[in-house]
Design a protein around this motif. Sequence first.
Motif, short mmCIF file in Angstrom:
data_model
loop_
_atom_site.label_atom_id
_atom_site.label_comp_id
_atom_site.label_asym_id
_atom_site.label_seq_id
_atom_site.Cartn_x
_atom_site.Cartn_y
_atom_site.Cartn_z
N ALA A 275 27.43 9.55 -52.34
CA ALA A 275 27.90 8.86 -53.54
C ALA A 275 27.13 7.56 -53.73
CB ALA A 275 29.39 8.57 -53.43
N ASP A 276 26.83 7.25 -54.99
CA ASP A 276 26.20 5.98 -55.36
C ASP A 276 27.14 5.23 -56.30
OD1 ASP A 276 23.92 6.90 -54.05
OD2 ASP A 276 23.14 7.82 -55.88
N SER A 277 27.02 3.91 -56.31
CA SER A 277 27.86 3.09 -57.18
C SER A 277 27.02 2.03 -57.87
CB SER A 277 28.97 2.41 -56.38
OG SER A 277 29.64 1.45 -57.17
N ARG A 278 27.04 2.04 -59.21
CA ARG A 278 26.35 1.00 -59.97
C ARG A 278 27.04 -0.34 -59.77
NH1 ARG A 278 25.21 4.60 -64.78
NH2 ARG A 278 22.96 4.89 -64.80
N GLU A 279 28.36 -0.33 -59.81
CA GLU A 279 29.10 -1.60 -59.70
C GLU A 279 28.84 -2.29 -58.37
OE1 GLU A 279 33.22 -1.60 -60.47
OE2 GLU A 279 33.03 -1.08 -62.60
N LEU A 280 28.74 -1.49 -57.30
CA LEU A 280 28.54 -2.07 -55.98
C LEU A 280 27.07 -2.11 -55.57
CD1 LEU A 280 31.52 -0.36 -54.12
CD2 LEU A 280 31.43 -2.63 -55.16
N CYS A 281 26.19 -1.59 -56.46
CA CYS A 281 24.75 -1.62 -56.20
C CYS A 281 24.41 -1.00 -54.85
CB CYS A 281 24.22 -3.05 -56.24
SG CYS A 281 24.53 -3.88 -57.81
N THR A 282 25.04 0.11 -54.55
CA THR A 282 24.87 0.67 -53.21
C THR A 282 24.81 2.17 -53.25
OG1 THR A 282 25.75 0.57 -50.97
CG2 THR A 282 27.34 0.85 -52.73
N THR A 283 24.24 2.72 -52.19
CA THR A 283 24.14 4.16 -52.01
C THR A 283 24.82 4.54 -50.71
OG1 THR A 283 22.05 4.28 -53.20
CG2 THR A 283 22.54 6.09 -51.71
N GLY A 284 25.68 5.57 -50.77
CA GLY A 284 26.37 6.01 -49.57
C GLY A 284 25.47 6.82 -48.66
N LYS A 285 26.05 7.37 -47.61
CA LYS A 285 25.30 8.18 -46.66
C LYS A 285 25.51 9.66 -46.96
CE LYS A 285 25.76 4.80 -42.90
NZ LYS A 285 26.23 4.57 -41.51
N TRP A 286 24.50 10.47 -46.61
CA TRP A 286 24.66 11.91 -46.74
C TRP A 286 25.74 12.39 -45.79
CZ3 TRP A 286 22.79 14.60 -50.61
CH2 TRP A 286 21.63 14.17 -51.27
N THR A 287 26.66 13.19 -46.30
CA THR A 287 27.76 13.73 -45.51
C THR A 287 27.78 15.24 -45.63
OG1 THR A 287 29.07 11.74 -45.96
CG2 THR A 287 30.26 13.68 -45.16
N ALA A 288 27.77 15.95 -44.50
CA ALA A 288 27.83 17.40 -44.51
C ALA A 288 29.25 17.85 -44.83
CB ALA A 288 27.39 17.96 -43.16
N VAL A 289 29.41 18.75 -45.80
CA VAL A 289 30.73 19.21 -46.19
C VAL A 289 30.71 20.72 -46.36
CG1 VAL A 289 31.24 17.06 -47.38
CG2 VAL A 289 30.30 18.97 -48.66
N THR A 290 31.90 21.31 -46.34
CA THR A 290 32.07 22.73 -46.60
C THR A 290 32.67 22.90 -47.99
OG1 THR A 290 32.44 23.17 -44.26
CG2 THR A 290 33.14 24.87 -45.84
N PRO A 291 31.96 23.54 -48.93
CA PRO A 291 32.51 23.72 -50.28
C PRO A 291 33.88 24.40 -50.22
CG PRO A 291 30.20 24.34 -50.22
CD PRO A 291 30.61 24.12 -48.81
N GLY A 292 34.75 23.97 -51.13
CA GLY A 292 36.10 24.52 -51.18
C GLY A 292 37.15 23.61 -50.60
N LYS A 293 36.74 22.66 -49.77
CA LYS A 293 37.69 21.73 -49.17
C LYS A 293 37.48 20.33 -49.75
CE LYS A 293 37.92 24.22 -44.76
NZ LYS A 293 37.73 24.11 -43.29
#
Length: 470
Positions: A275-293
Amino acid sequence: MTGLALVVVVFAQAPAAATRTIKVQVLLGEKPAPAETEVRLLNPSPLCGTSRYLGAPLRNPDAKGWVTFEGVQKGASIDASNPALGSAGLGGVALEGAGPFTIRFPAGLPLRGRVVDAKGRPALRARVGVISRGGEHTLRLQAVNDKDGTFFFGNLARGKWAVMGEAFDDAWSRGVEVNAGDEQVEVRLTALAALSGRVLDTNGTPVPTPRLEVRTVGIGAPVFSELGQPKNRAEYEAHLKPRADPKAFHRWFWGEADGHFDTSLATARAVEVKADSRELCTTGKWTAVTPGKPVELRVPAPAKLKLKVEGSPWVMMSFVAPEGSFACELSDLQLETVAGVIVREVPAVVRGVTLRVAGHQPVTKSVALEAGKELDLGTVKFALGARLVGKLIGVDGKPAAHLPIFLGEKYLTSAGSDGSFVADGLTPGEVMVSVRRDGELQIAGQRVTLTAGSESSVALTIKEPSPKLR
């Protein structure tokens, strides 16, 4: 040289080919052909008569199907083409006289249907493509009604067609084989998995309208990049098979104002999301997820700046963020103090803050912020600044408007419509005030001494740049 001159004379005196103007009516059955039909004139080539060239640009028929061509030579031919109907010509009819002539396409047939999602609900704003079995025609149109998911193609040539769909959330359909004239075609999109959740900062506060990026490895190709002219029956049948789960998938989408997101993925494979945020001027970290959850993503929380100001109830605050911050929207903030104190949340990526109070010199401080923590800058004192007023005069002796003014090497302001400009809170000292063309070439300049708490004035007369500098 004499032979060459003779050849030139011979060609110059060669009589021009006789031409005429003709009218052609292009019909679809007994009705005028669609306006998107293209009609072309082919005149004989003047070179050996072995090839042809376009003697006129492509034309489209008018509301009654008529096209007029000028400069038609003896032996010319005319044909028409339409992406859905194919090609048609005069069938060997010689273009003798002025006509009129008629080109007739066999009456076309409609194709109607609807695009639905994996649950049978109307799919809005999807794209639909049709492709002919014979490989003669390809049509790529956005033809989905926003209200009920229906699509319509008119005037398709008789025969088999494959219909395919693609939605903007990257769901696709398998090809559906139909006959031109079918009225109840259903194109069902495939969504193999769902991705939902919310984006919070490290304090647990929802992040408004985050941008989400999801990927497997690499970037998948859009479905319509694979929709081309089939060269044979086998290629046509390949369009009717379901697409395999893509090994590569990559797309962006936006979350809601409360940080929630919910989208469909055209892959059932494990993915990474950030996730990225314009308001916070920041980029999150890549997170491995399983679709559907459902998944919860975190980005750094804002930090807090605290400072005390003496002598002014208002402070203008601007920030410096590191290069590469995602779409960082840091703008000047005019803040009111409370008993001389300001406490303000700012993005944790900020590395510097500039504070301005009217009539005083700006104060810039480097800061080392930590997400979710407060940094106290203590009492900030502002020294009196200098005021500069000026006027720009053009080479014609009249005010020069809207040109950039520089103080030393830095841009200061722009002249108004009357050529005047004003700047406050400047650092005292001797400086060069100049006007530059394209930000580089100085076309007017004067040294001025600025004094704290006082006003200095300057009049700049623009001169033509020297020829060496042009």
